[in-house]
Design an enzyme around this catalytic site. Structure first.
Site, PDB file in Angstrom:
ATOM      1  N   HIS A   1      29.817 125.567 133.266  1.00  9.00           N
ATOM      2  CA  HIS A   1      30.953 124.382 133.169  1.00  9.00           C
ATOM      3  C   HIS A   1      31.924 123.922 132.070  1.00  9.00           C
ATOM      4  CE1 HIS A   1      34.140 121.630 135.814  1.00  9.00           C
ATOM      5  NE2 HIS A   1      34.324 120.947 134.216  1.00  9.00           N
ATOM      6  N   LEU A   2      32.345 123.862 131.502  1.00  9.57           N
ATOM      7  CA  LEU A   2      32.578 124.180 129.906  1.00  9.57           C
ATOM      8  C   LEU A   2      32.227 122.291 129.543  1.00  9.57           C
ATOM      9  CD1 LEU A   2      33.664 124.003 127.245  1.00  9.57           C
ATOM     10  CD2 LEU A   2      36.177 123.440 127.663  1.00  9.57           C
ATOM     11  N   HIS A   3      31.313 121.920 128.648  1.00 11.52           N
ATOM     12  CA  HIS A   3      30.883 120.529 128.582  1.00 11.52           C
ATOM     13  C   HIS A   3      30.531 120.466 126.991  1.00 11.52           C
ATOM     14  CE1 HIS A   3      27.082 122.705 129.424  1.00 11.52           C
ATOM     15  NE2 HIS A   3      26.756 121.829 129.245  1.00 11.52           N
ATOM     16  N   THR A   4      30.879 119.177 126.394  1.00 12.28           N
ATOM     17  CA  THR A   4      30.633 118.498 125.357  1.00 12.28           C
ATOM     18  C   THR A   4      29.525 117.793 125.164  1.00 12.28           C
ATOM     19  OG1 THR A   4      33.016 119.300 124.706  1.00 12.28           O
ATOM     20  CG2 THR A   4      32.053 118.187 122.816  1.00 12.28           C
TER      21      THR A   4
END
Length: 137
Positions: A94-97
């Site tokens: 899941h996209l995460h920064t």
């Protein structure tokens, strides 16, 4: 998405939340590089940056920017390291920064990857050209 730990957090599962907004959710990483290490996720389940809807980009990155500033101010950090993995080394799909507080002398050097050089200016130009050409595709 069923089974996605970050979707669970977006939906309300326990986490040390810093922000829960329309632009995204930010919470403490359970395995921080340094205390105060945040993960920022979009509300919608997307796995990589290229899947993030264009309409979401401004708000999401404005949130990341605000959090980087808040980490510095709130924790007295000298700066931040802001990073995102796409597929390789992405522990949760899941996209995460990552927003990681940094201080001078904190011991991180060459953080995450080894450094290299180009064999020549020609090789560097070739890589830049291949990337630029892919922008149109």
């Amino acid at each position: 998405m069923a089974g996605c730990v970050f979707c669970g957090i977006v939906a309300g599962a326990a986490a040390f939340r810093v922000v829960d907004s329309d632009d995204g959710v930010a919470f403490l990483d359970v395995r921080p590089v340094f205390r105060g290490h945040l993960l920022v996720v979009p509300r919608e389940h997307v796995e990589t940056l290229d899947e993030l809807p264009e309409a979401v980009l401004p708000g999401y990155f404005r949130l990341v920017q605000r959090l980087a500033r808040a980490v510095e101010t709130g924790l007295g950090a000298g700066g931040t390291f802001v990073a995102m993995n796409n597929r390789v080394s992405q522990s949760v799909p899941h996209l995460h920064t990552h927003v990681v507080p940094r201080t001078k002398g904190d011991g991180l050097r060459g953080f995450f990857w080894p450094r290299t050089t180009y064999a020549s200016d020609e090789e560097a130009r070739s890589h830049a050209g291949r990337i630029a050409a892919a922008l149109d595709g």
